[in-house]
Design a protein around this motif. Structure first.
Motif, PDB file in Angstrom:
ATOM      1  N   ASP A 127      67.561  -8.009  15.374  1.00 20.83           N
ATOM      2  CA  ASP A 127      67.956  -7.747  16.756  1.00 20.83           C
ATOM      3  C   ASP A 127      67.921  -9.031  17.584  1.00 20.83           C
ATOM      4  OD1 ASP A 127      68.200  -5.087  16.109  1.00 20.83           O
ATOM      5  OD2 ASP A 127      66.171  -4.573  16.757  1.00 20.83           O
ATOM      6  N   ASP A 128      66.891  -9.867  17.380  1.00 19.50           N
ATOM      7  CA  ASP A 128      66.807 -11.138  18.097  1.00 19.50           C
ATOM      8  C   ASP A 128      67.953 -12.066  17.695  1.00 19.50           C
ATOM      9  OD1 ASP A 128      64.508 -10.326  19.396  1.00 19.50           O
ATOM     10  OD2 ASP A 128      63.170 -11.176  17.873  1.00 19.50           O
ATOM     11  N   ALA A 129      68.295 -12.043  16.410  1.00 20.49           N
ATOM     12  CA  ALA A 129      69.399 -12.875  15.941  1.00 20.49           C
ATOM     13  C   ALA A 129      70.728 -12.386  16.504  1.00 20.49           C
ATOM     14  CB  ALA A 129      69.443 -12.883  14.414  1.00 20.49           C
ATOM     15  N   PRO A 218      69.996 -19.191  19.823  1.00 19.52           N
ATOM     16  CA  PRO A 218      71.323 -18.654  20.168  1.00 19.52           C
ATOM     17  C   PRO A 218      71.675 -17.431  19.333  1.00 19.52           C
ATOM     18  CG  PRO A 218      71.536 -20.617  18.792  1.00 19.52           C
ATOM     19  CD  PRO A 218      70.080 -20.467  19.103  1.00 19.52           C
ATOM     20  N   ALA A 219      72.556 -16.606  19.865  1.00 19.74           N
ATOM     21  CA  ALA A 219      73.006 -15.412  19.144  1.00 19.74           C
ATOM     22  C   ALA A 219      73.789 -15.814  17.903  1.00 19.74           C
ATOM     23  CB  ALA A 219      73.880 -14.551  20.054  1.00 19.74           C
ATOM     24  N   PRO A 313      77.462 -11.498  15.699  1.00 18.80           N
ATOM     25  CA  PRO A 313      78.282 -12.569  16.275  1.00 18.80           C
ATOM     26  C   PRO A 313      78.200 -13.819  15.404  1.00 18.80           C
ATOM     27  CG  PRO A 313      76.222 -12.352  17.484  1.00 18.80           C
ATOM     28  CD  PRO A 313      76.263 -11.217  16.513  1.00 18.80           C
ATOM     29  N   VAL A 314      79.269 -14.594  15.403  1.00 23.92           N
ATOM     30  CA  VAL A 314      79.284 -15.860  14.682  1.00 23.92           C
ATOM     31  C   VAL A 314      78.663 -16.928  15.581  1.00 23.92           C
ATOM     32  CG1 VAL A 314      80.730 -17.600  13.563  1.00 23.92           C
ATOM     33  CG2 VAL A 314      81.327 -15.175  13.395  1.00 23.92           C
ATOM     34  N   LEU A 315      77.759 -17.722  15.017  1.00 22.65           N
ATOM     35  CA  LEU A 315      77.029 -18.718  15.793  1.00 22.65           C
ATOM     36  C   LEU A 315      77.985 -19.672  16.503  1.00 22.65           C
ATOM     37  CD1 LEU A 315      74.235 -19.919  16.512  1.00 22.65           C
ATOM     38  CD2 LEU A 315      74.428 -21.343  14.468  1.00 22.65           C
TER      39      LEU A 315
END
Length: 373
Positions: A127-129, A218-219, A313-315
């Motif tokens: 979830d944090d990622a 970052p996401a 999401p892609v970094l």
């Protein structure tokens, strides 16, 4: 055989400067060194001539005597130049630095050293990622001593140049054609010594403290992602620059999802009846919501359903991965007597149309063994 003129040996005019003499010596010594010309007696003889000429011309008094009396000034014990002097050792060590590309990485002569880089392992949830977050970390590390401002010496005093190595941090001595170099035993390579060390840090210029740092995650980060915090590592020695801090991220296992890059995968068990007659079920999504998945009539175990845009999401990009739901048909267990009777009745009423895959497979098996007979 008469000796060649020392200026001629180095390819110089008599009015050459000290810098010209040293430059000519370094160039020729590198060219004629025996290690670069194995088995060449001519190169070895020329190398000795170059050394002898340099030992005389680099010294002001010897050079003046040579300019006035020539080679006769050094005959019959007059101070010949057949050995390898200390200046030659230093100069030839520089040649090795140039030749092997070893220059440029020496310790600073003011005794300052860069602090070490630090590593911190951080475990985060999926979830944090997915969302990204700002985390607080507490790290014990070396910081600059406030009492001496990192100098290592008590107030009013300063480090002094090491008398053993003259501030170089290394001592050298010649052995044959080679120059040996080792860390100065007096200053331990710093080039300076502290006679009055700071009582707060014992002369190192740094003390150990625990710091709290904010880390921006970052996401879209993945397992093993490394985040660099410049200048947040160990403090430098005696006012040197600090090292860097590297945060290595590890993702905790999720109860539903397995991650593959930006895509997520999950396995959902469905009943035999739902798979046969069709239906639908709800699955959670990584954003905290849920979505419904429709199961068509006759769905087989292992079939995957793609939910577009429901992945990670892609970094540092706008793309988003997908979510894949794999259906696993669950075989009924612990049946009642009535359920057994009903399934038995269903089996008696079944045909090849009801189980086309099994019927086709066992038909091929029967054909295979029939051909062997």
């Amino acid at each position: 055989m008469a000796k060649r003129d020392f200026y001629e040996v180095l390819g110089l005019a008599r009015g050459a400067s000290e810098a010209d003499i040293k430059a000519a010596f370094r160039k020729l010594a590198m060219k004629c060194h025996p290690d670069r010309n194995p088995g060449d007696k001519g190169a070895e003889h020329q190398f000795k001539e170059i050394n002898e000429a340099y030992e005389i011309l680099k010294d002001g008094d010897k050079r003046a005597a040579y300019d006035r009396f020539g080679h006769a000034a050094f005959e019959q014990g007059g101070g010949g130049a057949h050995g390898f002097g200390a200046d030659f050792a230093a100069s030839f060590s520089d040649i090795f630095d140039d030749f092997f590309g070893m220059g440029g990485g020496r310790r600073r002569r003011d005794g300052r050293e860069r602090g070490a880089d630090l590593r911190y392992n951080m475990e985060i949830s999926l979830d944090d990622a997915f969302r990204g977050q700002t985390a607080q970390v507490r790290i014990p590390t070396s910081v600059t001593c406030e009492a001496c401002s990192g100098a290592g010496a008590t107030a009013g005093s300063k480090p002094k140049t090491c008398s053993t190595c003259q501030g170089h941090g290394k001592v050298r001595h010649a052995q044959g054609f080679f120059t040996l170099e080792r860390t100065c035993p007096t200053c331990h390579g710093r080039g300076q010594v502290i006679e009055n060390p700071c009582p707060g840090c014992s002369g190192s210029g740094r003390v150990t403290r625990e710091r709290t740092l904010s880390v921006n995650i970052p996401a879209g980060v993945e397992d093993g992602t490394r985040i660099r915090l410049a200048g947040e590592g160990e403090a430098g020695v005696r006012g040197g620059p600090a090292g860097d801090l590297y945060i290595f991220l590890a993702l905790k296992a999720h109860p539903f999802f397995q991650r593959d890059g930006a895509d997520l995968h999950c396995r959902v068990p469905v009943s035999m009846v739902t798979a046969a007659l069709g239906g639908e079920f709800e699955v959670p999504t990584v954003d905290g919501g849920k979505t419904r998945v429709k199961v068509a009539e006759g769905t087989q175990s292992g079939r995957r359903f793609r939910l577009q845009g429901k992945g990670m999401p892609v970094l540092r990009a706008r793309q988003v991965g997908d979510m894949y739901v794999q259906v696993v048909v669950e075989t009924p267990q612990k049946l009642t007597k009535k359920q057994r009777e009903l399934l038995g009745e269903f089996e008696r009423l079944s045909s090849q149309d009801t189980h086309p895959e099994s019927a086709g497979f066992f038909g091929k098996v029967k054909e295979f063994f029939g051909n062997r007979d």
